[in-house]
Write a protein that holds these residues in place. Sequence first.
Motif, PDB file in Angstrom:
ATOM      1  N   GLN A 265       0.830  -1.204   0.000  1.00 15.20           N
ATOM      2  CA  GLN A 265       0.000   0.000   0.000  1.00 15.20           C
ATOM      3  C   GLN A 265       0.865   1.256   0.000  1.00 15.20           C
ATOM      4  OE1 GLN A 265      -3.559   0.061   0.056  1.00 15.20           O
ATOM      5  NE2 GLN A 265      -3.297   2.240  -0.355  1.00 15.20           N
ATOM      6  N   SER A 266       1.964   1.235   0.742  1.00 15.86           N
ATOM      7  CA  SER A 266       2.791   2.432   0.895  1.00 15.86           C
ATOM      8  C   SER A 266       3.444   2.858  -0.415  1.00 15.86           C
ATOM      9  CB  SER A 266       3.871   2.192   1.950  1.00 15.86           C
ATOM     10  OG  SER A 266       4.703   1.110   1.560  1.00 15.86           O
ATOM     11  N   THR A 267       3.708   1.880  -1.291  1.00 18.50           N
ATOM     12  CA  THR A 267       4.361   2.209  -2.568  1.00 18.50           C
ATOM     13  C   THR A 267       3.466   1.910  -3.767  1.00 18.50           C
ATOM     14  OG1 THR A 267       5.402   0.012  -2.581  1.00 18.50           O
ATOM     15  CG2 THR A 267       6.683   1.837  -1.651  1.00 18.50           C
ATOM     16  N   THR A 268       2.207   1.548  -3.493  1.00 25.73           N
ATOM     17  CA  THR A 268       1.231   1.190  -4.545  1.00 25.73           C
ATOM     18  C   THR A 268       1.870   0.269  -5.582  1.00 25.73           C
ATOM     19  OG1 THR A 268       1.695   3.170  -5.893  1.00 25.73           O
ATOM     20  CG2 THR A 268      -0.067   3.338  -4.225  1.00 25.73           C
ATOM     21  N   ASN A 269       2.401  -0.853  -5.090  1.00 24.25           N
ATOM     22  CA  ASN A 269       3.156  -1.747  -5.964  1.00 24.25           C
ATOM     23  C   ASN A 269       2.762  -3.204  -5.758  1.00 24.25           C
ATOM     24  OD1 ASN A 269       6.162  -3.412  -5.731  1.00 24.25           O
ATOM     25  ND2 ASN A 269       5.447  -2.663  -7.697  1.00 24.25           N
ATOM     26  N   HIS A 270       2.450  -3.894  -6.875  1.00 20.48           N
ATOM     27  CA  HIS A 270       2.201  -5.338  -6.851  1.00 20.48           C
ATOM     28  C   HIS A 270       3.481  -6.087  -7.210  1.00 20.48           C
ATOM     29  CE1 HIS A 270      -1.959  -3.869  -7.514  1.00 20.48           C
ATOM     30  NE2 HIS A 270      -2.353  -5.014  -6.982  1.00 20.48           N
ATOM     31  N   LEU A 271       3.562  -7.335  -6.769  1.00 23.54           N
ATOM     32  CA  LEU A 271       4.558  -8.262  -7.303  1.00 23.54           C
ATOM     33  C   LEU A 271       3.966  -9.666  -7.312  1.00 23.54           C
ATOM     34  CD1 LEU A 271       6.207 -10.119  -4.922  1.00 23.54           C
ATOM     35  CD2 LEU A 271       7.070  -7.862  -4.364  1.00 23.54           C
ATOM     36  N   THR A 272       4.464 -10.493  -8.238  1.00 24.12           N
ATOM     37  CA  THR A 272       3.909 -11.823  -8.468  1.00 24.12           C
ATOM     38  C   THR A 272       5.009 -12.862  -8.380  1.00 24.12           C
ATOM     39  OG1 THR A 272       2.254 -10.891  -9.972  1.00 24.12           O
ATOM     40  CG2 THR A 272       2.623 -13.267 -10.106  1.00 24.12           C
ATOM     41  N   THR A 273       4.722 -14.001  -7.728  1.00 27.55           N
ATOM     42  CA  THR A 273       5.653 -15.132  -7.721  1.00 27.55           C
ATOM     43  C   THR A 273       4.898 -16.411  -8.074  1.00 27.55           C
ATOM     44  OG1 THR A 273       5.369 -15.535  -5.325  1.00 27.55           O
ATOM     45  CG2 THR A 273       7.179 -14.098  -5.991  1.00 27.55           C
ATOM     46  N   LEU A 274       5.548 -17.285  -8.839  1.00 35.94           N
ATOM     47  CA  LEU A 274       5.050 -18.641  -9.112  1.00 35.94           C
ATOM     48  C   LEU A 274       6.065 -19.703  -8.741  1.00 35.94           C
ATOM     49  CD1 LEU A 274       3.220 -16.935 -11.381  1.00 35.94           C
ATOM     50  CD2 LEU A 274       2.700 -19.275 -12.062  1.00 35.94           C
ATOM     51  N   VAL A 275       7.311 -19.306  -8.649  1.00 38.28           N
ATOM     52  CA  VAL A 275       8.400 -20.233  -8.379  1.00 38.28           C
ATOM     53  C   VAL A 275       8.844 -20.072  -6.926  1.00 38.28           C
ATOM     54  CG1 VAL A 275      10.830 -20.688  -8.912  1.00 38.28           C
ATOM     55  CG2 VAL A 275       9.195 -20.309 -10.763  1.00 38.28           C
ATOM     56  N   PRO A 276       9.004 -21.177  -6.188  1.00 35.91           N
ATOM     57  CA  PRO A 276       9.573 -21.063  -4.844  1.00 35.91           C
ATOM     58  C   PRO A 276      10.976 -20.459  -4.925  1.00 35.91           C
ATOM     59  CG  PRO A 276       8.625 -23.243  -5.196  1.00 35.91           C
ATOM     60  CD  PRO A 276       8.651 -22.571  -6.527  1.00 35.91           C
ATOM     61  N   ILE A 277      11.231 -19.427  -4.126  1.00 38.99           N
ATOM     62  CA  ILE A 277      12.518 -18.727  -4.178  1.00 38.99           C
ATOM     63  C   ILE A 277      13.188 -18.774  -2.808  1.00 38.99           C
ATOM     64  CG2 ILE A 277      11.886 -17.205  -6.093  1.00 38.99           C
ATOM     65  CD1 ILE A 277      11.185 -15.058  -4.029  1.00 38.99           C
ATOM     66  N   ALA A 278      14.405 -18.249  -2.753  1.00 38.61           N
ATOM     67  CA  ALA A 278      15.174 -18.301  -1.511  1.00 38.61           C
ATOM     68  C   ALA A 278      14.486 -17.550  -0.374  1.00 38.61           C
ATOM     69  CB  ALA A 278      16.578 -17.742  -1.749  1.00 38.61           C
ATOM     70  N   ASP A 279      13.787 -16.470  -0.700  1.00 40.36           N
ATOM     71  CA  ASP A 279      13.079 -15.683   0.317  1.00 40.36           C
ATOM     72  C   ASP A 279      11.720 -16.325   0.586  1.00 40.36           C
ATOM     73  OD1 ASP A 279      11.805 -13.809   1.913  1.00 40.36           O
ATOM     74  OD2 ASP A 279      12.596 -12.085   0.802  1.00 40.36           O
ATOM     75  N   ALA A 280      11.644 -17.087   1.666  1.00 44.20           N
ATOM     76  CA  ALA A 280      10.439 -17.861   1.970  1.00 44.20           C
ATOM     77  C   ALA A 280       9.213 -16.986   2.207  1.00 44.20           C
ATOM     78  CB  ALA A 280      10.679 -18.751   3.186  1.00 44.20           C
ATOM     79  N   ARG A 281       9.415 -15.701   2.440  1.00 43.96           N
ATOM     80  CA  ARG A 281       8.262 -14.809   2.644  1.00 43.96           C
ATOM     81  C   ARG A 281       7.433 -14.670   1.382  1.00 43.96           C
ATOM     82  NH1 ARG A 281      11.470  -9.687   4.848  1.00 43.96           N
ATOM     83  NH2 ARG A 281      12.632 -10.228   2.950  1.00 43.96           N
ATOM     84  N   PHE A 282       8.041 -14.978   0.232  1.00 43.18           N
ATOM     85  CA  PHE A 282       7.342 -14.883  -1.052  1.00 43.18           C
ATOM     86  C   PHE A 282       7.340 -16.227  -1.775  1.00 43.18           C
ATOM     87  CE2 PHE A 282       9.035 -10.621  -0.155  1.00 43.18           C
ATOM     88  CZ  PHE A 282       7.857  -9.891  -0.177  1.00 43.18           C
ATOM     89  N   THR A 283       7.417 -17.322  -1.015  1.00 43.85           N
ATOM     90  CA  THR A 283       7.464 -18.633  -1.628  1.00 43.85           C
ATOM     91  C   THR A 283       6.105 -19.026  -2.204  1.00 43.85           C
ATOM     92  OG1 THR A 283       8.296 -20.885  -1.325  1.00 43.85           O
ATOM     93  CG2 THR A 283       6.843 -20.005   0.396  1.00 43.85           C
ATOM     94  N   THR A 284       6.095 -20.089  -3.000  1.00 47.34           N
ATOM     95  CA  THR A 284       4.847 -20.627  -3.553  1.00 47.34           C
ATOM     96  C   THR A 284       4.867 -22.147  -3.431  1.00 47.34           C
ATOM     97  OG1 THR A 284       5.369 -21.221  -5.856  1.00 47.34           O
ATOM     98  CG2 THR A 284       5.163 -18.862  -5.350  1.00 47.34           C
TER      99      THR A 284
END
Length: 263
Positions: A208-227
């Motif tokens: 909300q603070s930066t009005t920015n989306h991001l999308t992930t489909l692949v599990p990555i090193a940063d587990a906060r954005f894993t799938t």
Amino acid sequence: MKQRQGRRTTRGTTGRTRRQLLAAAVGAAAVLATTAPAPTAAARDRNADAVAAAYLDLQQCSYYSEALADHFTTVLTPSGDGRYSTGTRVSPTPDTAATCGGGNGVHVPVPLLAGVKALDLSGGRYLNLHQCDYYYERNTDHFTTLVTPSGDGRYSTGTKVSDTPETQMACGYGNGNHVPHVALSGVKALDLRAGGYLNLHQCVYYAQSTTNHLTTLVPIADARFTTGTNVSNAADTRPVCGPGNGAHVLVPLLSAVKSFKLR
């Protein structure tokens, strides 16, 4: 008498000849059957585990809001908002153009950054999914590519099917403003023999603070954005996503899971 004896001799010779020919033919067939190579164990395994001949038509749709200076990507139709739909599917025919929803009026489609990759699922053991995140620091704007956009190869990816599991992501260099963001990029080698279903999980986050989306489909090193993207013997019905990092939080409405039967 001589004529009758001659005829008997001719018939006997002919009969013996036919029997000899028949024996020779049977013997040759036996030799061929004996010497024909049997399928190797590896070949039997490949046949047993073979994925049905079909294409995973991986479709990528990109949207942009000029007012918010915000891109975001969908590869699956969001679970709660069909305005950002995609045509990703398994099909007997390769798709050549992406089918994308019309957006919501604020975020509108960007055809230049949309793309489709028809992946022959019988073409190798591994589906190597390359996720490339690009970031424009001045606008705090992320966007993601899983397939190379149809109109801009600067955001290319290495997504493909092959017999080799890949461990190094392959991403384009961006356009100078949007540049590769390694922390949110990655590659996942999915073993197509590991189960009967390919489960793709799409996780969309918003700050909300930066009005920015991001999308992930692949599990990555940063587990906060894993799938939860995987191959298994069960069809997943709910997306599995990391919680985000506090600034970017998960948007369930735009997240999704789609299961594709492999065999």
